[in-house]
Design a protein around this motif. Structure first.
Motif, mmCIF file in Angstrom:
data_model
loop_
_atom_site.group_PDB
_atom_site.id
_atom_site.type_symbol
_atom_site.label_atom_id
_atom_site.label_comp_id
_atom_site.label_asym_id
_atom_site.label_seq_id
_atom_site.Cartn_x
_atom_site.Cartn_y
_atom_site.Cartn_z
ATOM 1 N N PRO A 109 -6.229 -4.516 0.074
ATOM 2 C CA PRO A 109 -6.001 -4.136 1.471
ATOM 3 C C PRO A 109 -6.208 -5.271 2.469
ATOM 4 C CG PRO A 109 -7.250 -2.435 0.336
ATOM 5 C CD PRO A 109 -7.201 -3.627 -0.583
ATOM 6 N N GLY A 152 -6.642 1.228 -1.428
ATOM 7 C CA GLY A 152 -5.378 0.822 -0.837
ATOM 8 C C GLY A 152 -4.752 -0.369 -1.528
ATOM 9 N N VAL A 205 -1.770 -1.664 3.227
ATOM 10 C CA VAL A 205 -2.843 -1.200 4.094
ATOM 11 C C VAL A 205 -3.311 -2.305 5.045
ATOM 12 C CG1 VAL A 205 -5.219 -0.274 4.090
ATOM 13 C CG2 VAL A 205 -3.542 0.567 2.448
ATOM 14 N N TYR A 221 -2.739 7.997 -0.022
ATOM 15 C CA TYR A 221 -3.768 7.062 -0.488
ATOM 16 C C TYR A 221 -5.091 7.741 -0.822
ATOM 17 C CZ TYR A 221 -1.075 2.869 0.732
ATOM 18 O OH TYR A 221 -0.133 1.868 0.779
#
Length: 667
Positions: free
Chosen positions: A158, A518, A522, A566
């Protein structure tokens, strides 16, 4: 060229902010080395406020390891609070270190240790204040490398857009390897520029460099594959593991804060890793194998650390400190050594089934009783089997009875809400457990002032655990169960006032779930939330669920994924997970089997602790060519130099050097 301190410009701003002392530096055992005498310079960051970050053991260890090397300089930086951020921006002052008040942008490396994913937005604030491009792809040779570590870096995807690299696992040896490669690269004339250095780190330093990997997606949003885009990048990146903790006795000179902090004690990590097998616990899974520090090394560290700091409390740290094979001997030896002094002992992490009367007596021998926290995690035995927390309610009652009988008047019990297969009844049963604990305490002591605090956290599925495939419970359900539990705790006649209740609502857990599992898409959500004002998301007063909802809607508008995709979606075995190319040593098939065992309709299968039983094939030891390191060694902390009453109170030091017996084997 010399890098000047920004303190002369910073000092006039200090009276204008809350808790100005957190930006001053100058703590006992802090180090400010000559800038020009160093050829590699690190800024170490814990992305939270000073009062939280100063106590972080990982940063303190790396700070001392790096500053102990010739030609290497390390300083610390923490997240500035919003009031200071506004002033720094208006006065053109960048992110600075608290040691030399040097600009972070001038360092070779910004090393960031993430204990929680909710610190990601604080990284962006620090980068922006330091005038370092947020996107790693836009940085030039004059910008510091941004390298992440810590438990929350085991899935760095992420924040991959913001990182030059990530280090998985233990940092002591890794930071020295990185340092030597940077030194070599500089000495050789910086071959290949920034990209050349990153190539060296990926090939020879065990550093994960996200830009060296391409991610392809399927039409439905799932990942099709993650593959390296250059030959120097390995297909999988393995974690770093320090195998002999006795060789790394840090911190030896702990930094003593000059402002109030969350933990004010000298902490010794008595072992690293955990094989209890709690299915929700990422820390236990990613830190395997168990590696104990020897009893004599622990004794030496305590002696030196207290003498160097003046702390009057010693914390014996690990994921489950009472599981050390010689914990009773350690507690007794330290209590003997520091009897008649002001020094107290604490076990910040204690399992229900490992606490015993010896520990109770030794931890309270000098009349001081630190807080006791036990974590049953689940309210019913069925739930505890699902999560592989193999303790019964009778185990809990025996343990708290021991504590209350030994003089404690309050204990804290930690549970989770939103676990896989959980029902409303599983959560309401926590109230029955709390009442039984109070009743047992009153019966054991004959006193009416017995108290118990129930603390509830929302369950978040984490990478590299059997629950990495689980659907996260939605925040509406979690909040409804927490409200019902609060009512049940308050309504019990004769018990309501004896039980405290603390909980975190479900919304922050959903965002933590988004960030923990993620992928690279993200990053756009994190940037959008940060641009909308997200700071200190781990703090209730700063967190905004609505802000994160807006960021998700904006950043993922053209993607086939959303917040629920998610978080509350269960994954299949065949799905490529964002972190599958990052190797914590755990066998994926073993994790999947453990997940299936947890949710088996016929009843969850239990996995015992492989420290004391045959191997259960998690894969770590074969993958690393090692084995669990435990005692008992049979060595003690003798000879003891028992101090007379009052001795050692000024410095916090206990026995002198005559008490040392050398470092014994780790088993």
């Amino acid at each position: 060229m010399p890098v000047e301190s920004v303190y002369a410009r910073l000092e006039p701003l200090l009276p204008l902010v809350r808790k100005p002392v957190q930006y001053v530096g100058g703590e006992l055992n802090a180090v400010v080395k000559d800038w020009d005498a160093a050829d590699v310079r690190w800024a170490l960051m814990y992305p939270d406020a000073y009062e939280v970050g100063i106590a972080n053991q990982g940063i303190q260890i790396l700070y001392e390891v790096l500053n102990g090397r010739a030609g290497v300089l390390a300083e610390r930086t923490y997240s500035v609070r919003p009031d200071m951020e506004d002033l720094l921006r208006s006065h053109g002052i960048g992110q600075f270190t608290v040691d030399g008040h040097r600009p972070v942008r001038a360092f070779d490396v910004l090393g960031v240790s993430f204990a929680t994913e909710l610190g990601y937005t604080n990284l962006l604030t620090a980068l922006d204040l330091a005038r370092v491009p947020l996107s790693a792809a836009q940085r030039g040779e004059g910008d510091p490398l941004v390298i992440a570590g810590g438990h929350a870096a085991f899935n760095p995807e992420p924040i991959a857009d913001f990182l030059d690299g990530a280090v998985l696992g233990d940092g002591e040896q890794a930071v020295l390897a990185i340092t030597e490669l940077i030194r070599e690269w500089k000495r050789d004339g910086r071959p290949g520029g920034r990209d050349g250095l990153l190539t060296m780190l990926a090939a020879d330093g065990g550093v994960y460099v996200p830009r060296f990997y391409d991610v392809d997606y399927l039409p439905d949003g799932r990942i099709r594959r993650v593959a390296p885009n250059r030959p120097e990048a390995p297909f999988t990146v393995a974690k770093h593991t320090v195998m002999d903790l006795d060789e790394w006795q840090y911190p030896a000179r702990p930094i003593v804060p000059i402002a109030e902090s969350v933990h004010e004690r000298y902490s010794v990590e008595i072992f690293r890793g955990c094989t209890r097998g709690c299915r929700f616990c990422q820390a236990g899974m990613i830190t395997r194998p168990v590696r104990e520090r020897s009893i004599t090394a622990i004794g030496d560290m305590v002696e030196r650390g207290l003498a160097a700091s003046g702390f009057d409390e010693v914390g014996l740290l690990s994921l489950s400190s009472a599981d050390h094979s010689e914990i009773n001997e350690i507690a007794t030896g330290l209590a003997d050594r520091y009897e008649n002094t002001s020094t107290g002992l604490s076990l910040p992490s204690t399992r229900v089934d490992a606490f015993n009367i010896t520990l109770a007596n030794e931890l309270s021998r000098n009349g001081r009783r630190s807080g006791l926290t036990f974590a049953p995690e689940g309210g019913t035995e069925r739930m505890r089997k699902v999560i592989n927390k193999m303790v019964t309610e009778d185990d809990l009652i025996r343990t708290v009875t021991t504590a209350y009988s030994s003089g404690w008047r309050q204990v804290k019990l930690y549970f989770m809400c939103g676990l896989p297969t959980e029902t409303d009844e599983d959560v309401l049963a926590i109230a029955d457990v709390a009442r039984r604990v109070i009743k047992a305490g009153r019966g054991a002591t004959g006193r009416g002032d017995i108290r118990c605090t129930v603390s509830i956290g929302g369950f978040v599925p984490k990478p590299h655990t059997p629950f990495q495939w689980a659907a996260q419970c939605d925040h509406e359900t979690v909040d409804a169960r927490l409200r019902a539990l609060g009512g049940a705790l308050r309504s019990a006649p004769g018990y309501g006032r004896a039980v405290g209740y603390r909980y975190h609502d479900g919304k922050p857990s959903i965002i933590e779930g988004l960030l923990s599992r993620g992928d690279r898409r993200v990053a756009a959500v994190i940037r959008a939330a940060w641009q909308d004002g997200a700071r200190f998301d781990g703090w209730t007063e700063h967190f905004s669920f609505e802000r994160w909802q807006r960021a998700v809607a904006e950043a993922l508008a053209d993607q086939p994924v959303d917040l629920d995709w998610y978080t509350t979606r269960e994954r299949e075995y065949s799905e490529v997970l964002p972190w599958d190319h990052l190797d914590a040593g755990l066998d994926r098939d073993w994790l999947w089997q453990d997940w299936e065992d947890a949710v088996d309709p016929a009843g969850a299968a239990e996995v015992e602790d492989c420290r004391w039983t045959p191997c259960y094939d998690c894969g770590v030891c074969p993958a690393m060519g090692t084995e669990i390191q435990t005692g008992p060694t049979g060595v003690t902390l003798l000879p003891l130099t028992v101090l007379p009453a009052g001795a050692g109170d000024e410095s916090g030091a206990g026995a002198g050097s005559a008490a040392r017996t050398g470092v014994g084997g780790g088993g």
